[in-house]
Design a protein around this motif. Structure first.
Motif, PDB file in Angstrom:
ATOM      1  N   VAL A 171       0.823  -1.208   0.000  1.00 50.10           N
ATOM      2  CA  VAL A 171       0.000   0.000   0.000  1.00 50.10           C
ATOM      3  C   VAL A 171       0.859   1.261   0.000  1.00 50.10           C
ATOM      4  O   VAL A 171       0.597   2.210  -0.759  1.00 50.10           O
ATOM      5  N   THR A 172       1.884   1.294   0.821  1.00 47.16           N
ATOM      6  CA  THR A 172       2.718   2.500   0.911  1.00 47.16           C
ATOM      7  C   THR A 172       3.368   2.814  -0.424  1.00 47.16           C
ATOM      8  O   THR A 172       3.353   3.965  -0.899  1.00 47.16           O
ATOM      9  N   ALA A 173       3.926   1.790  -1.061  1.00 50.33           N
ATOM     10  CA  ALA A 173       4.564   1.993  -2.365  1.00 50.33           C
ATOM     11  C   ALA A 173       3.530   2.399  -3.405  1.00 50.33           C
ATOM     12  O   ALA A 173       3.796   3.250  -4.269  1.00 50.33           O
ATOM     13  N   ALA A 174       2.342   1.814  -3.327  1.00 48.00           N
ATOM     14  CA  ALA A 174       1.303   2.115  -4.315  1.00 48.00           C
ATOM     15  C   ALA A 174       0.823   3.555  -4.195  1.00 48.00           C
ATOM     16  O   ALA A 174       0.595   4.234  -5.201  1.00 48.00           O
ATOM     17  N   VAL A 175       0.653   4.050  -2.968  1.00 46.24           N
ATOM     18  CA  VAL A 175       0.205   5.430  -2.777  1.00 46.24           C
ATOM     19  C   VAL A 175       1.247   6.391  -3.339  1.00 46.24           C
ATOM     20  O   VAL A 175       0.910   7.376  -4.022  1.00 46.24           O
ATOM     21  N   ARG A 176       2.527   6.119  -3.077  1.00 43.12           N
ATOM     22  CA  ARG A 176       3.587   6.975  -3.610  1.00 43.12           C
ATOM     23  C   ARG A 176       3.559   6.983  -5.136  1.00 43.12           C
ATOM     24  O   ARG A 176       3.608   8.047  -5.772  1.00 43.12           O
ATOM     25  N   THR A 177       3.418   5.793  -5.729  1.00 46.64           N
ATOM     26  CA  THR A 177       3.374   5.695  -7.185  1.00 46.64           C
ATOM     27  C   THR A 177       2.138   6.391  -7.742  1.00 46.64           C
ATOM     28  O   THR A 177       2.201   7.066  -8.776  1.00 46.64           O
ATOM     29  N   ALA A 178       1.021   6.232  -7.072  1.00 50.71           N
ATOM     30  CA  ALA A 178      -0.229   6.835  -7.536  1.00 50.71           C
ATOM     31  C   ALA A 178      -0.103   8.350  -7.628  1.00 50.71           C
ATOM     32  O   ALA A 178      -0.532   8.972  -8.605  1.00 50.71           O
ATOM     33  N   VAL A 179       0.503   8.972  -6.605  1.00 52.30           N
ATOM     34  CA  VAL A 179       0.650  10.425  -6.616  1.00 52.30           C
ATOM     35  C   VAL A 179       1.694  10.852  -7.638  1.00 52.30           C
ATOM     36  O   VAL A 179       1.551  11.895  -8.306  1.00 52.30           O
ATOM     37  N   GLU A 180       2.732  10.054  -7.813  1.00 52.95           N
ATOM     38  CA  GLU A 180       3.732  10.368  -8.828  1.00 52.95           C
ATOM     39  C   GLU A 180       3.120  10.343 -10.229  1.00 52.95           C
ATOM     40  O   GLU A 180       3.434  11.192 -11.073  1.00 52.95           O
ATOM     41  N   VAL A 181       2.225   9.390 -10.477  1.00 54.80           N
ATOM     42  CA  VAL A 181       1.608   9.249 -11.793  1.00 54.80           C
ATOM     43  C   VAL A 181       0.530  10.301 -12.019  1.00 54.80           C
ATOM     44  O   VAL A 181       0.486  10.957 -13.074  1.00 54.80           O
ATOM     45  N   ALA A 182      -0.355  10.482 -11.061  1.00 53.90           N
ATOM     46  CA  ALA A 182      -1.504  11.375 -11.245  1.00 53.90           C
ATOM     47  C   ALA A 182      -1.256  12.776 -10.745  1.00 53.90           C
ATOM     48  O   ALA A 182      -1.989  13.709 -11.118  1.00 53.90           O
ATOM     49  N   GLY A 183      -0.248  12.948  -9.885  1.00 54.65           N
ATOM     50  CA  GLY A 183      -0.025  14.249  -9.296  1.00 54.65           C
ATOM     51  C   GLY A 183      -0.922  14.456  -8.090  1.00 54.65           C
ATOM     52  O   GLY A 183      -1.788  13.621  -7.772  1.00 54.65           O
ATOM     53  N   PRO A 184      -0.769  15.580  -7.423  1.00 48.44           N
ATOM     54  CA  PRO A 184      -1.584  15.835  -6.230  1.00 48.44           C
ATOM     55  C   PRO A 184      -3.060  16.024  -6.542  1.00 48.44           C
ATOM     56  O   PRO A 184      -3.881  16.093  -5.626  1.00 48.44           O
ATOM     57  N   GLU A 185      -3.400  16.072  -7.843  1.00 52.30           N
ATOM     58  CA  GLU A 185      -4.813  16.198  -8.226  1.00 52.30           C
ATOM     59  C   GLU A 185      -5.533  14.851  -8.243  1.00 52.30           C
ATOM     60  O   GLU A 185      -6.708  14.787  -8.598  1.00 52.30           O
TER      61      GLU A 185
END
Length: 442
Positions: free
Chosen positions: A242-256
């Motif tokens: 989960v921790t790695a996925a959340v980091r990747t998710a924000v990197e891909v989509a941005g803070p939006e």
């Protein structure tokens, strides 16, 4: 009023065989005895609420109206009844011309009810009313059970959004009815497209774990989803870490990034960790959606968690352990002829134990205390006391066989919110207890 708001009824098949055989054999015997045309009053009610429930929720009235409107026997059905020797020739002739021509009154959809509440009252000849028994009970028992579970979950959610997602956990047609009932009970959206199409309920959905597993990496999966659905999508972050996925998710989509969904683990703990991580990554507006076999108790346990929405499936579409309301449909009054001027005589089942009923054509009203909070469900067969005249609960649904009370589903949803708010605060308790209002007979 947009016709889509009333539900798409185009192509609805006949409901005439959604019944038990003994309804038809009773009609046959009554036709032969000359009593089938006697003016009669049937009422649907429940003798008790499901164990531990504080109130019931009326749902399915709109579907009952559809069922009554579409209750007719076509040639193929009549041939089946003939070939199977279920009823005789005169009864087949009666059924061939059948259309309900009586009156129906009932609690409006979304209203709450209590033991003994005359939730629905059908008036007409014995034959035309008795034929509707099974389909009416089938709809009301199912839909009201789902709506009651949804209402409890809605109360537990405390204003956070609720997503109905139980289609894969029940029969495909029950799934559509469940989504409709859940919307009345307080859910905001459904994952079921058939429910969205038929009843104009808002639909949602993005991806499952299979979509992540399809791709060579979680990053590739997130990129594909964002590229297709936009940054405001919801990314599922518990396939691997989960921790790695959340980091990747924000990197891909941005803070939006619109939202992340958590579907496993200790939801309370994980939600707090994910919220902290999202905020540290600058995604302060990204919402958290949790799923994973939730019920009203699990939702209540997450009240202190930074959760923005709940997705509920199995427990919702099975009534959270109470899949029926045990409603019955009983003859409570009848005349000695079809003459409208003939006196209606109260009749009632006088069984041993808890299966007895009270005869007479009933009215119902809800008495309020001095603060405007409901304090009793009052039911009677005689004149309505003047102080309750403006608090009567039954409304006209069908007049002379014609539906007169169709309404948008949002009206039932809003009615339930208001009805629930008018109950004592103890109605919102999830602990087992007695009905929050007593039923008084006058």
């Amino acid at each position: 009023m947009n016709s889509a708001d009333l539900g798409r009824r185009v192509g609805v098949p006949s409901t005439a065989l959604f019944t038990d055989q003994y309804e038809l054999t009773m009609v046959q015997a009554a036709l032969k005895a000359g009593t089938a045309g006697r003016r009669s009053v049937f009422e649907a009610f429940t003798r008790r609420l499901p164990e531990g429930r504080r109130y019931g929720v009326v749902a399915g009235i709109g579907r009952v109206l559809d069922a009554v409107e579409n209750f007719h026997f076509d040639d193929e059905m009549l041939a089946f009844l003939h070939d199977q020797h279920i009823v005789d020739g005169p009864t087949l002739d009666y059924l061939a011309d059948y259309r309900f021509s009586g009156d129906i009154w009932g609690y409006p959809e979304g209203e709450v009810y209590f033991p003994g509440s005359p939730i629905l009252r059908a008036e007409g000849s014995f034959a035309e009313c008795v034929l509707l028994e099974t389909v009416i009970l089938s709809i009301l028992n199912h839909d009201s059970a789902i709506a009651a579970a949804a209402s409890r979950m809605s109360a537990a959610a405390g204003g956070r959004r609720l997503i109905e997602m139980g289609a894969r956990r029940t029969h495909e047609l029950s799934a559509v009815a469940s989504a409709r009932a859940a919307y009345i009970g307080g859910f905001d959206t459904t994952s079921d497209l058939a429910a969205g199409f038929r009843y104009n309920i808002p639909t949602v959905g993005t991806s499952a774990h299979a979509f992540t597993l399809l791709h060579d990496s979680e990053r590739d999966a997130f990129r594909a989803q964002v590229d297709s659905l936009g940054r405001d999508t919801t990314l599922l972050v518990d396939t691997y870490d989960v921790t790695a996925a959340v980091r990747t998710a924000v990197e891909v989509a941005g803070p939006e990034l619109g939202a992340v969904r958590i579907d496993s683990g200790d939801l309370l703990l994980v939600a707090h960790r994910v919220r902290q991580q999202l905020d540290e990554l600058g995604a302060t507006g990204t919402k958290i959606v949790v799923t994973s076999d939730l019920d009203e108790y699990a939702i209540a346990s997450l009240a202190a968690a930074p959760v923005d929405a709940y997705g509920v499936g199995t427990q919702l579409v099975t009534g959270s352990g109470q899949p029926t309301c045990s409603m019955v449909y009983k003859l409570v009054a009848r005349a000695s002829s079809a003459d409208p001027a003939d006196e209606l005589l109260p009749v009632a089942k006088k069984s041993m134990g808890a299966k007895s009923s009270i005869g007479g054509r009933k009215w119902a009203a809800r008495r309020l205390d001095e603060d405007g909070v409901a304090e009793a469900e009052v039911i009677g067969t005689g004149p309505v006391p003047p102080e309750l005249a403006g608090r009567q609960l039954l409304v006209e649904l069908v007049r002379g066989g014609e539906v007169v009370a169709r309404e948008p589903l949002d009206a039932a949803r809003e009615r339930h919110i208001a009805a629930r708010a008018g109950l004592p605060m103890s109605a919102m308790q999830l602990s087992r207890g007695e009905p929050v209002l007593p039923t008084e007979y006058v």
